[in-house]
Design a protein around this motif. Structure first.
Motif: not given
Ligand SMILES: Nc1ncnc2c1ncn2[C@@H]1O[C@H](COP(=O)(O)OP(=O)(O)OP(=O)(O)O)[C@@H](O)[C@H]1O
Length: 689
Positions: A127, A149, A175, A177
């Motif tokens: 980061f 990630t 995704k 963030a």
């Molecule tokens: N860099 C990181 N380190 C640790 N945890 C993380 C990090 N980035 C995201 N997370 C956590 O991972 C989880 C999943 O994140 P997020 O909901 O954005 O996933 P997504 O890829 O959008 O999933 P979906 O496709 O189901 O929507 C969340 O609880 C988030 O807080």
């Protein structure tokens, strides 16, 4: 007006000049963007694993393995753990099944040649290396993210460049963030000079909107960036007031957004500099087509557009390829990848034993998976029935589907998140995007209609580097779907076997509870009837008092009723298309009857899923057409402006030009000159030259 002036200037500043213009003089390292990219190029890594570093330590299988056995000897790691009670079933899967359950390492190649590819990322990027400002880094620490990630490593630098993006990564890999960080960073670097909304995030469901909003707020907590949530089911008046204040970031569902565009004076989208479609394939499918067209038309041309999803449809790729401006593709996973630490299991439902499904689910939930379980059904009716049934058995259960009011939906979700209930029975309304901490197991009462739906459903577990398990009930007619799932699985897929006597025991129990289920449903019907007549009474009373007429009628883009009608019309059309297939007709008809046996209920669920899948397949077989192009002669204010010297959005053009020349051109693909410019094969596919 001041806002208008700023809007056009702001939009211009934000486009292509962004990467250098903004950094000039602000940073010692003026060409940080280039140096960062050069560094990444030197250090490229192909995306293979999708572990969230920092939380990968949680990666232990919560493997009770009590009633699992390997399919046809493919995987025997659980052989020793078999529970006495749940013995092997001799004539379990036949040799055909063995074949099905052999893992295939094949991955779907969903690469698309139109994009510049950025799927390879610098694995060492932290980061701290991302040139994020201090308040944002502070928030990242506060929410507990240690390492980005893979999707974040790949997308944040691209997002910061202001480039259009089409990103695909497995469920639960961060995704949200990945798009929120570059958005917030850009807002911090270019503070607002007037009260306008500059970022619009569109999401398909209210619950997902609430969640994305909360992530945005957390990441923006040390900045002065303002956010607003506009989703259906929440209070309109307070949303209107919030929108009038011009929040920096607006998170909305399409229906509610259009409602505000029509009804909230002074709220418009002309200042939107960044447009994000979360769950992009859902946002661009037929259901949202009309609304998306209207919204996109209203956004400024000079915007950055980012599409994110765990699954991408061919249509999104096609549309994105022609509609985004020099888009960058970031595909960290294959299109149908499930989460990396998901263990996928299947319970076979034998022919003529469809009625066992409820018994199987009840047995699994009572004996093996007792908490943090999401159970998906195809229909609301089944979800509701299962909710009642499991409740009567004594389990702590809640439900989540479209039949409930928004406050009921949110309340049930909250109770599940707060561990007040162990099981959440849901329809696909909860299948996408919802990030519920610690879901251990996902149960599919019936297989969903497509692999994509499957990926999203099972994606509610094994999130953020944790492990999780999915158990799907698979009947004869669903084996094709099972085959597809197994084909794209990267790890072994297992068969779970429940002993017949256990199923029998739960079947008995359910038939004894049948009367109680009926009684509960009857009571509910009576309550609804009472509430409806009370509501009518109170409206009548208000009319008498003369207070009802004072409220002006809201203009709706598509009312709830209209939407319901168009959906049921679509279903009817599909029924017609299937005419002749007597069995189906009979079941569909039976499905409308009030009293169904458990056998029929399950068949009805599967049929609904199949009808959906066949409709989708039929659509795919049709020659590709410009699906979003519908005649619209009434120019919007934004269009009129664009017509006068202003450039028209590529999206707008593609979505609204229905001249036969344009359609021909669209079907034929890029012209010789365009292909040359894009560096593609000069011949059109299928051309004989
Ligand atoms: N860099 C990181 N380190 C640790 N945890 C993380 C990090 N980035 C995201 N997370 C956590 O991972 C989880 C999943 O994140 P997020 O909901 O954005 O996933 P997504 O890829 O959008 O999933 P979906 O496709 O189901 O929507 C969340 O609880 C988030 O807080």
């Amino acid at each position: 007006c001041v806002c208008k002036k700023f809007g056009s200037r702001g939009a211009k500043d934000f486009n292509n000049d962004f990467e250098f213009g903004e950094r000039d003089g602000l940073n010692d390292d003026d060409d940080w963007v280039m140096s960062d990219i050069m560094k990444q190029l030197k250090n490229k890594k192909s995306a293979e694993s999708d572990t969230i570093e920092g939380s990968a330590g949680n990666n232990q299988e919560h493997d009770d393995g009590d009633d699992v056995k390997p399919p046809g000897g493919v995987d025997d790691e659980d052989n020793d753990d078999d529970d006495d009670e749940e013995e092997e079933d001799e004539d379990e899967f036949d040799s055909g099944d063995e074949e099905i359950l052999t893992k295939s390492g094949e991955l779907l190649d969903v690469l698309c040649s139109f994009y510049e590819d950025a799927s390879q990322y610098n694995d060492k990027l932290t980061f701290g290396d991302m040139n994020l400002s201090r308040p944002i880094l502070k928030a990242i620490t506060a929410v507990g993210f240690k390492q980005p990630t893979p999707i974040q490593k790949a997308c944040v630098p691209v997002g910061l460049l202001g480039r259009d993006l089409c990103a695909c990564a497995a469920t639960g890999t961060g995704k949200t963030a990945a798009f929120m960080l570059p958005v917030l960073e850009r807002l911090v670097y270019k503070p607002r000079t007037s009260q306008v909304t500059r970022v619009l995030v569109l999401v398909p469901t209210r619950e997902l909107g609430i969640q994305v909003h909360s992530v945005a707020r957390q990441l923006a907590q040390f900045t002065s960036i303002t956010t607003c949530l506009a989703v259906g089911g929440l209070d309109l008046k307070s949303q209107e007031a919030a929108l009038r204040a011009g929040p920096d970031v607006l998170i909305a569902t399409p229906g509610r957004l259009i409602d505000h565009l029509h009804n909230t004076p002074s709220f418009e989208l002309t200042h939107i500099e960044i447009l994000i479609l979360d769950e992009a394939d859902r946002m661009l499918d037929e259901y949202f087509e009309e609304q998306m067209k209207e919204i996109i038309r209203m956004c400024s041309y000079n915007r950055q557009t980012m599409l994110f999803s765990a699954t991408m449809s061919e249509e999104v790729k096609d549309l994105a390829a022609v509609s985004l401006k020099q888009p960058i593709r970031v595909f960290v996973n294959s299109n149908t990848d499930v989460a990396p630490f998901l263990r996928q299991e299947f319970v076979r439902i034998r022919p003529n034993r469809e009625g066992d499904r409820e018994a199987v689910v009840a047995a699994l939930l009572t004996r093996t998976f007792q908490d943090h379980v999401m159970c998906f059904t195809q229909t609301r009716k089944q979800a509701h029935r299962l909710h009642i049934l499991l409740g009567l058995i004594g389990l702590k259960v809640g439900e989540l589907h479209g039949e409930l009011s928004q406050s009921q939906r949110l309340e049930n979700l909250r109770r599940f998140k707060d561990d007040q209930i162990d099981i959440l029975v849901a329809t696909d309304v909860a299948a996408r995007g919802l990030d519920i901490d610690g879901v251990k197991t996902v149960i599919n009462f019936t297989m969903p209609s497509t692999v994509k739906h499957y990926v999203h459903r099972v994606g509610r577990t094994a999130r953020a580097g944790r492990s999780g398990r999915s158990v799907s009930l698979v009947g004869e007619s669903e084996r094709k779907m099972l085959k597809e799932v197994v084909k794209s699985a990267k790890t072994s897929v297992k068969a779970r076997v429940l002993p017949p006597e256990v199923i029998l025991k739960f079947r008995d129990l359910i038939s004894k509870l049948e009367k109680d289920i009926d009684a509960v449903m009857k009571l509910e019907r009576e309550e609804r009837a009472l509430a409806a007549s009370e509501a009518k009474l109170s409206v009548a009373q208000k009319r008498l008092d003369g207070s009802a007429s004072s409220q002006s009628q809201r203009v709706w883009f598509q009312t709830q009723q209209e939407r319901k009608q168009s959906l049921s019309k679509a279903l009817q059309e599909f029924d017609l298309a299937l005419r002749g297939k007597k069995k189906r007709e009979k079941f569909v008809k039976d499905g409308r009857r009030k009293e169904l046996t458990s056998e029929e209920r399950a068949q009805f669920e599967i049929l609904k899923a199949q009808m959906f899948a066949e409709r989708a397949a039929k659509r795919d077989r049709r020659p590709k057409r410009a699906r979003a192009m519908v005649e619209d002669d009434t120019p919007t204010a934004a269009n009129q402006k664009a017509g006068k010297g202003g450039r028209k959005s590529v999206f707008d053009k593609e979505l609204t030009n229905t001249s036969s020349k344009a359609l021909k051109h669209y079907r034929a693909g890029p012209s010789f000159t365009d292909r040359k410019r894009l560096g593609l094969d000069r011949k059109r596919p299928g051309s004989s030259r």
